[in-house]
Design an enzyme around this catalytic site. Structure first.
Site, short mmCIF file in Angstrom:
data_model
loop_
_atom_site.label_atom_id
_atom_site.label_comp_id
_atom_site.label_asym_id
_atom_site.label_seq_id
_atom_site.Cartn_x
_atom_site.Cartn_y
_atom_site.Cartn_z
N SER A 116 4.57 -3.84 -13.44
CA SER A 116 5.47 -3.66 -12.32
C SER A 116 6.93 -3.57 -12.78
CB SER A 116 5.24 -4.82 -11.35
OG SER A 116 6.30 -4.95 -10.48
N HIS A 145 -7.23 -5.25 -1.44
CA HIS A 145 -7.79 -5.13 -0.10
C HIS A 145 -8.03 -6.45 0.63
CE1 HIS A 145 -8.34 -1.17 -1.92
NE2 HIS A 145 -8.13 -0.73 -0.69
N LEU A 180 -6.15 -3.17 -10.95
CA LEU A 180 -5.65 -4.50 -10.62
C LEU A 180 -5.04 -4.57 -9.22
CD1 LEU A 180 -3.15 -5.97 -13.20
CD2 LEU A 180 -2.34 -5.40 -10.96
N TYR A 181 -4.47 -3.42 -8.78
CA TYR A 181 -3.71 -3.39 -7.52
C TYR A 181 -4.60 -3.14 -6.30
CZ TYR A 181 1.29 -3.78 -6.45
OH TYR A 181 2.53 -4.24 -6.10
N GLY A 214 -0.13 -8.17 -14.04
CA GLY A 214 0.49 -7.29 -13.05
C GLY A 214 1.99 -7.16 -13.21
N HIS A 216 1.19 3.75 -3.42
CA HIS A 216 0.51 5.04 -3.33
C HIS A 216 1.41 6.23 -3.67
CE1 HIS A 216 -2.79 2.69 -2.03
NE2 HIS A 216 -3.53 3.71 -1.70
N GLN A 268 0.83 -1.20 0.00
CA GLN A 268 0.00 0.00 0.00
C GLN A 268 0.87 1.26 0.00
OE1 GLN A 268 -2.50 0.28 3.44
NE2 GLN A 268 -3.99 1.62 2.44
C1 HEM Z 1 -7.42 -1.12 6.13
C2 HEM Z 1 -6.74 -0.88 5.09
C3 HEM Z 1 -7.18 -0.07 3.89
C4 HEM Z 1 -8.14 0.89 3.82
C5 HEM Z 1 -9.03 1.43 4.93
C6 HEM Z 1 -8.16 1.35 2.44
C7 HEM Z 1 -9.02 2.30 1.96
C8 HEM Z 1 -8.99 2.82 0.69
C9 HEM Z 1 -9.79 3.91 0.22
C10 HEM Z 1 -10.84 4.64 1.05
C11 HEM Z 1 -9.45 4.14 -1.07
C12 HEM Z 1 -10.02 5.21 -1.99
C13 HEM Z 1 -11.17 4.64 -2.73
C14 HEM Z 1 -11.81 5.65 -3.63
O1 HEM Z 1 -11.41 6.81 -3.64
O2 HEM Z 1 -12.71 5.23 -4.35
C15 HEM Z 1 -8.42 3.20 -1.41
C16 HEM Z 1 -7.80 3.13 -2.64
C17 HEM Z 1 -6.82 2.23 -2.97
N1 HEM Z 1 -6.31 1.21 -2.19
FE1 HEM Z 1 -6.82 0.87 -0.26
N2 HEM Z 1 -7.23 0.64 1.72
C18 HEM Z 1 -6.61 -0.21 2.57
C19 HEM Z 1 -5.60 -1.10 2.25
C20 HEM Z 1 -5.04 -1.25 1.00
C21 HEM Z 1 -3.98 -2.19 0.69
C22 HEM Z 1 -3.31 -3.16 1.66
C23 HEM Z 1 -3.71 -2.04 -0.62
C24 HEM Z 1 -2.65 -2.86 -1.33
C25 HEM Z 1 -2.01 -2.54 -2.39
C26 HEM Z 1 -4.58 -0.99 -1.15
C27 HEM Z 1 -4.61 -0.53 -2.46
C28 HEM Z 1 -5.36 0.54 -2.91
C29 HEM Z 1 -5.23 1.14 -4.21
C30 HEM Z 1 -4.30 0.70 -5.33
C31 HEM Z 1 -6.14 2.20 -4.26
C32 HEM Z 1 -6.34 3.21 -5.40
C33 HEM Z 1 -5.59 4.46 -5.02
C34 HEM Z 1 -5.76 5.59 -5.99
O3 HEM Z 1 -6.05 5.33 -7.16
O4 HEM Z 1 -5.61 6.75 -5.58
N3 HEM Z 1 -5.36 -0.56 -0.13
N4 HEM Z 1 -8.16 2.38 -0.34
#
Ligand code: HEM
Ligand code: NAG
Ligand code: NAG
Ligand code: NAG
Ligand code: NAG
Ligand code: NAG
Length: 600
Positions: free
Chosen positions: A532, A390, A386-387, A528, A209, A205
């Site tokens: 990468s 969650h 793809l990434y 993926g 990011h 994560q």
């Molecule tokens: C408890 C842990 C986590 C929470 C609460 C969380 C929450 C979120 C939220 C709220 C979003 C934005 C969604 C939106 O704007 O529609 C997001 C995006 C994303 N999350 Fe998570 N996430 C968690 C863990 C992870 C993990 C472990 C990964 C592993 C790679 C991950 C990958 C992503 C990716 C790739 C995005 C898109 C980001 C972007 O395009 O800006 N997340 N997540």
């Protein structure tokens, strides 16, 4: 006058006939009279579909190795290559079995040779320079030059197609909420069989990011991370103004605060950078980090703390070596070292773990110096979709003998300082993460995110999963049962989607049958890893121009890059060295039980 009336009448008659034909007599939905032929995705093997007139199309098969109306007839050498090419599943099997064989290969020139093959084969699947984006399904200068867009591997589904995904599947796609509840929501926590831990999950994560920063305020398919790759913008900010606010402007270092004798990121109150915290958290408790959202989870602020300490540690090393250097040069050179360390850790430990390959992966940019390779990268919207891993997230967090629920974990600014980096690393390295593939493994707190991904993919008009399978040289699935390997699931999916060629990209990646003992299925790996590896080796520091000691402040800096590891990142920046790894300890190993916290 009369002949004009007759003419009009005949004209009307023809129109009515046409209408009856095109609506099949009974269909009431409004369909265009002429279906855009490109909606059938007629061009195979990377051929480009170009519409001519109303009903005609042409496939541009240039340099695809195929010819014919739909680029389906292989040229001579393509035929030979196709005959000899092993399937991805066979390759994967070989790369993950036969220990004795790899024990030999790892120690010979074959290691480098195979690493080069892996890299060139994978990277060749990513278009470079970039081609499409979410606005343009044809190549043009605006799409190339405007880097506020994510790239697209496949162009969007044409807007005038009969169904949302082209011509296959239902008129109405399944409700995203229903899809998530029915197929993706966790029933019972299913640990990843590869032994992936939370140290890996938070690294994933944290690391991604820096280049996944969707900027939907501009519209869909935009990003705030304009460097499109590993620029360490999650440490230094994605723009110069933010970077300058985070810097100490002395000895190249970043601002910090000392709590209980340990270095942590500075406060928002002090630095005045914006972070996204809920209003309940006062600015003197908010930590100021390059990435705005990293206050979300202690796992992210922990990695932010580690990289901050590492940056300032490397500054000290460079300053000793180059006492004449000013703040700017120390900062800039350290940033390149941090980027190099990151890439090495990602390839040699993170990807090594994820792939489960017995081939020992190697980060050596020189492997590509004699091949045709472009040192540039543009992040694709498909890579972002793809990434969304969650399912990695557990049901709760186990730290130093205490079980912490999500409600106490998210946006909790005291956990990091209360336990300290060592105990968090120890805890995250020993706690199992969830299996990503196979469905039914996303914790309730993040199901909304999965829904959002599906909604976004529809607005972006992503092509069907099977079209992506073809784009990445995989055979399209012929049936739902071939795709899932599970009768019940196949039946339910068939009811909702109607046609396996109408499956959507993200749900399909999550529901594809997993490989035995693996974290996900074939498609996630085959789609993926090209993104990468292209992103990692396409970094400017990997180019022949940059990849030399002087770029990194001389041999000392180059050595830091070339010997970087996750363990060093932690243990050179903490008071004692915890168990640190991307996988949970094996049963029977000394770390299997929570070890006594040895002081080092
Ligand atoms: C408890 C842990 C986590 C929470 C609460 C969380 C929450 C979120 C939220 C709220 C979003 C934005 C969604 C939106 O704007 O529609 C997001 C995006 C994303 N999350 Fe998570 N996430 C968690 C863990 C992870 C993990 C472990 C990964 C592993 C790679 C991950 C990958 C992503 C990716 C790739 C995005 C898109 C980001 C972007 O395009 O800006 N997340 N997540
Ligand atoms: C090319 O594809 C179109 C549309 O899918 C199909 O109707 C046509 O028969 C194909 N032509 C050949 C030569 O296979
Ligand atoms: C070869 O590399 C893999 C991956 O690092 C490892 O699992 C295996 O034990 C290695 N064998 C030798 C002899 O280095
Ligand atoms: C990129 O495209 C967006 C949307 O069309 C536009 O708002 C923005 O100004 C463009 N950026 C540049 C640098 O041209
Ligand atoms: C921080 O956010 C506020 C409110 O959105 C804005 O007015 C301010 O300019 C931002 N500050 C910086 C440094 O970006
Ligand atoms: C933050 O975590 C600490 C330590 O686990 C806990 O005592 C506290 O209640 C949590 N705070 C919030 C707001 O959840």
């Amino acid at each position: 006058m009369k002949s004009v009336k007759t003419f009009l009448l005949i004209g009307l008659w023809v129109l009515v006939q046409e209408c009856v034909k095109c609506h099949g007599g009974e269909e009431t939905s409004v369909q265009p009279k002429h279906v855009n032929p490109c909606c059938y995705y007629p061009c195979q093997h990377w051929g480009i579909c170009v519409r001519h007139g109303l009903v005609r199309y042409e496939c541009d098969c240039t340099r695809t190795g195929y010819y014919g109306e739909n680029c389906t007839i292989p040229e001579f050498w393509t035929r030979i290559y196709e005959l000899l090419k092993p399937s991805p599943d066979v390759m994967h099997y070989i790369l993950t079995h036969f220990h004795w064989l790899w024990d030999i290969i790892n120690q010979t020139f074959l290691r480098e040779w195979l690493m080069r093959v892996v890299l060139t084969v994978r990277a060749s699947l990513i278009p470079s320079p970039p081609t499409y984006n979410s606005k343009y399904d044809y190549m043009n200068w605006e799409a190339y030059s405007n880097n506020t867009y994510y790239m697209r591997i496949l162009p969007p589904v044409p807007v005038d197609c009969p169904t949302p995904l082209g011509t296959k599947g239902k008129m109405q796609l399944p409700d995203p909420k229903l899809l998530v509840e029915k197929f993706l929501l966790r029933r019972k926590f299913r640990p990843d069989p590869q032994g992936t831990n939370l140290m890996f999950a938070f690294f994933a994560q944290h690391f991604t990011h820096q280049f996944f920063k969707t900027h939907n305020r501009l519209g869909l398919g935009f990003t705030k991370a304009l460097n499109h790759g590993v620029d360490a913008g999650h440490i230094y900010g994605d723009n110069l103004a933010r970077q300058l606010m985070l810097r100490l402007h002395t000895d190249g270092k970043l601002k910090y605060q000392i709590i209980k004798g340990e270095m942590y990121p500075p406060t928002v109150a002090e630095t005045k950078v914006n972070m996204s915290y809920p209003p309940s958290v006062p600015p003197d408790q908010q930590m100021a980090i390059g990435q705005e959202v990293f206050g979300l989870l202690p796992g992210l602020s922990m990695y932010a703390t580690l990289w901050l300490r590492e940056h300032n540690r490397v500054c000290d090393i460079l300053k000793t070596e180059h006492p004449t250097w000013d703040d700017e040069q120390l900062f800039q050179t350290t940033r390149l070292i941090i980027i190099g360390e990151t890439i090495r850790i990602v390839i040699e430990e993170y990807v090594q773990h994820l792939s489960a390959y017995l081939l020992k992966l190697k980060f050596d940019p020189a492997l590509l110096f004699n091949s045709r390779f472009q040192y540039q990268n543009r992040i694709a919207v498909e890579f972002n979709q793809l990434y969304h891993w969650h399912p990695l997230m557990p049901d709760s967090f186990l730290i130093d003998g205490t079980e912490i629920p999500y409600s106490h974990f998210i946006y909790n600014t005291s956990i990091l300082v209360h336990y300290g980096v060592e105990k968090l690393v120890q805890a995250f390295s020993t706690q199992q993460a969830g299996q990503i593939g196979g469905g039914h493994n996303i914790h309730r707190v993040v199901t909304k995110v999965a829904e959002a991904v599906i909604k976004e993919s529809r607005e972006l008009r992503l092509q069907p999963f099977n079209e992506y399978r073809k784009r990445f040289n995989l055979k399209p699935y012929k049936s739902f049962i071939e795709f899932t390997g599970d009768k019940e699931l196949a039946k339910e999916l068939e009811e909702l989607y109607g046609d396996v060629d109408g499956m959507e990209f993200y749900p399909a990646l999550m529901l594809e049958k997993t490989r035995s003992g693996a974290i996900f299925g074939e498609s996630m790996v085959e789609m993926g890893s090209p993104f990468s590896l292209k992103g990692l080796f396409g970094n400017p520091i990997c180019s022949p121009e940059y990849w030399k000691p002087s770029t990194f402040g001389g041999q000392i800096g180059f050595d830091v890059v070339n010997s970087a590891s996750l363990e060093k990142l932690v243990c050179l920046n903490t008071k004692w060295c915890p168990y640190v790894s991307f996988q949970v300890p094996l049963p029977g190993s000394p770390h299997h039980q929570q070890p006594p916290h040895a002081e080092l």
